[in-house]
Design an enzyme around this catalytic site. Structure first.
Site, PDB file in Angstrom:
ATOM      1  NE  ARG A 156      -3.577  -2.215   2.751  1.00 30.70           N
ATOM      2  CZ  ARG A 156      -3.300  -3.368   3.365  1.00 30.70           C
ATOM      3  NH1 ARG A 156      -2.105  -3.540   3.933  1.00 30.70           N
ATOM      4  NH2 ARG A 156      -4.206  -4.335   3.424  1.00 30.70           N
ATOM      5  CE  LYS A 180      -6.278  -0.746   4.748  1.00 28.85           C
ATOM      6  NZ  LYS A 180      -7.509  -0.893   3.945  1.00 28.85           N
ATOM      7  CG  HIS A 246      -4.813   3.134  -6.272  1.00 30.57           C
ATOM      8  ND1 HIS A 246      -4.851   4.515  -6.273  1.00 30.57           N
ATOM      9  CD2 HIS A 246      -5.721   2.738  -7.193  1.00 30.57           C
ATOM     10  CE1 HIS A 246      -5.743   4.916  -7.159  1.00 30.57           C
ATOM     11  NE2 HIS A 246      -6.282   3.870  -7.730  1.00 30.57           N
ATOM     12  NE  ARG A 249      -2.827  -2.802  -2.099  1.00 27.81           N
ATOM     13  CZ  ARG A 249      -2.457  -3.653  -1.148  1.00 27.81           C
ATOM     14  NH1 ARG A 249      -1.166  -3.899  -0.955  1.00 27.81           N
ATOM     15  NH2 ARG A 249      -3.358  -4.272  -0.404  1.00 27.81           N
ATOM     16  CG  HIS A 272      -6.036  -8.148   0.433  1.00 30.33           C
ATOM     17  ND1 HIS A 272      -6.156  -8.490  -0.905  1.00 30.33           N
ATOM     18  CD2 HIS A 272      -5.889  -6.795   0.459  1.00 30.33           C
ATOM     19  CE1 HIS A 272      -6.065  -7.391  -1.646  1.00 30.33           C
ATOM     20  NE2 HIS A 272      -5.908  -6.359  -0.854  1.00 30.33           N
ATOM     21  CE1 TYR A 281      -5.907  -5.950  -7.731  1.00 32.52           C
ATOM     22  CE2 TYR A 281      -6.065  -7.231  -5.714  1.00 32.52           C
ATOM     23  CZ  TYR A 281      -5.862  -6.025  -6.347  1.00 32.52           C
ATOM     24  OH  TYR A 281      -5.630  -4.899  -5.613  1.00 32.52           O
TER      25      TYR A 281
END
Length: 302
Positions: A156, A180, A246, A249, A272, A281
Site C-alpha cells: 500500500r 492494517k 494504487h 499495487r 489482505h 483481481y
C-alpha cells in the site's frame, strides 16, 4: 385499512417513535407509494401480497434502469414497512424476510499492462541516471526506487512511503511491513528492487526512514509520490488519469495471478485480511479474457 392509510400510519410511527427526518419520511412516502401501486396492479393488497410480488417489483425496477443501490434503498423502505405491519398485528407474515438485497457490481481496479509498467520503470531509471541538479537528481532517483519497490512488492502506498530503514532485511532481499491492524508481514523483493534499494540507502543521510522528507511526519507524503508518478506517466506517453500508486499495487497482484501465482500467496503479500478482497483481481483477469474472446473469436460479431 387502505394502502394509503397503512403507509400513513407507518410514516407517523417513523416520525413520532424513531424521529426520522423530514427528507427520510418523504423518501419513504415516494418509495412506498410506488410499491403500493405495483402491488395493486397485480390485483393484490399490502396485507396479502406474497414474496413473489416483492421480487417482481425489484425486477421491474431493474428493467426501468434503477441502480442496484437505489433498488436496495427501495427494498429497505419496503422491508421496514412490512416489519411495522407485522409488529402491529396487521399482517401475520413478512414477505420481505428472505428477499436478497440487490448488490452493486464492485468496480474492477484499474490495471496497467506489463508493457506499460515496463515503460514507466525504464523511463524512471533513465531519468534517475541523467545528470541534473542535486535536488532533481534526488527526486528522480527516489521516484525510481519507489516504483521498483511498489511493483516488486505490491505494498500500500502508505506502507511504502513510511518504511523504516530497519524494515529492509537480509541484504535488501526482504521487507518487514506493518500493515492494517498493526499486522506484520514479510515481503520478498526481486533483484531489480533489491539492487535499487541497496544503492539508494548508500545515498541517505542518517535517519530512521527509507524515504525521508522535511515534513512533520519525517517521511515522503503520499501526495508528493502520486504527483511525481503522474508527471512521469505523462512523459512516458501514458494518460496520467490511469496512473496512481494504487494502480501499481493492482498491477502487481494482477500480473502475478496472470503468471500462475496462488491466490493465497497474493493475499499474504498484499496484506489482505480476507481472501474475498484479493479475489477481485481474478475478476480483472476474467474480464480481460472475455474481451479477448469477443475481439478475436471469428463468430463474436455474429
Amino acid at each position: 385499512m387502505s394502502g394509503g392509510h397503512l403507509i400513513g400510519a407507518f410514516l407517523e410511527m417513523m416520525s413520532a417513535e424513531r424521529g426520522a427526518a423530514l427528507n427520510t419520511i418523504e423518501a419513504y412516502r415516494r418509495d412506498l407509494a410506488d410499491y403500493a401501486g405495483f402491488v395493486s396492479a397485480r390485483g393484490q393488497t399490502l396485507l396479502d401480497c406474497p414474496r413473489d410480488t416483492v421480487t417482481a417489483g425489484l425486477d421491474d425496477l431493474k428493467i426501468q434502469g434503477l441502480s442496484a443501490a437505489s433498488s436496495a434503498r427501495r427494498l429497505y423502505a419496503i422491508r421496514q414497512f412490512h416489519k411495522f405491519l407485522c409488529a402491529d398485528g396487521l399482517r401475520g407474515d413478512d414477505p420481505t424476510r428472505i428477499v436478497a438485497s440487490p448488490k452493486s457490481r464492485r468496480a474492477l481496479p484499474k490495471v496497467l499492462s506489463i508493457a506499460e509498467v515496463d515503460r514507466l520503470l525504464c523511463l524512471a531509471e533513465e531519468e534517475a541516471n541523467q545528470p541534473a541538479s542535486p535536488q532533481k537528481q534526488l527526486s528522480a532517483h527516489r521516484l525510481y526506487v519507489l516504483l521498483e519497490m511498489l511493483y516488486a512488492t505490491g505494498l500500500r502506498v502508505s506502507e511504502l512511503v513510511s518504511l523504516r530503514r530497519a524494515a529492509v532485511m537480509r541484504d535488501a532481499g526482504y521487507l518487514t511491513v506493518t500493515g492494517k491492524g498493526n499486522k506484520e508481514r514479510v515481503v520478498p523483493m526481486n533483484d531489480r528492487a533489491r539492487d535499487a534499494v541497496r544503492v539508494w540507502i548508500k545515498t541517505l543521510p542518517p535517519g530512521p526512514f527509507l524515504f525521508p522528507a522535511k515534513g512533520e511526519e519525517g517521511y515522503l507524503s503520499r501526495q508528493v509520490f502520486a504527483r511525481d508518478l503522474k508527471v512521469l506517466a505523462a512523459r512516458a506517453g501514458i494518460s496520467a488519469a490511469r496512473v496512481a500508486p494504487h494502480v501499481l499495487r493492482h498491477a502487481f497482484a494482477s500480473h502475478l495471478l496472470a503468471g500462475g501465482a496462488d491466490l493465497r500467496v497474493v493475499q499474504m503479500l498484499l496484506g489482505h485480511a480476507d481472501i474475498s478482497t484479493t479475489q477481485i483481481y481474478t475478476h480483472v483477469l476474467d474480464e480481460k479474457l472475455r474481451n479477448l474472446v469477443e475481439s478475436h473469436h471469428p463468430l463474436a460479431g455474429n
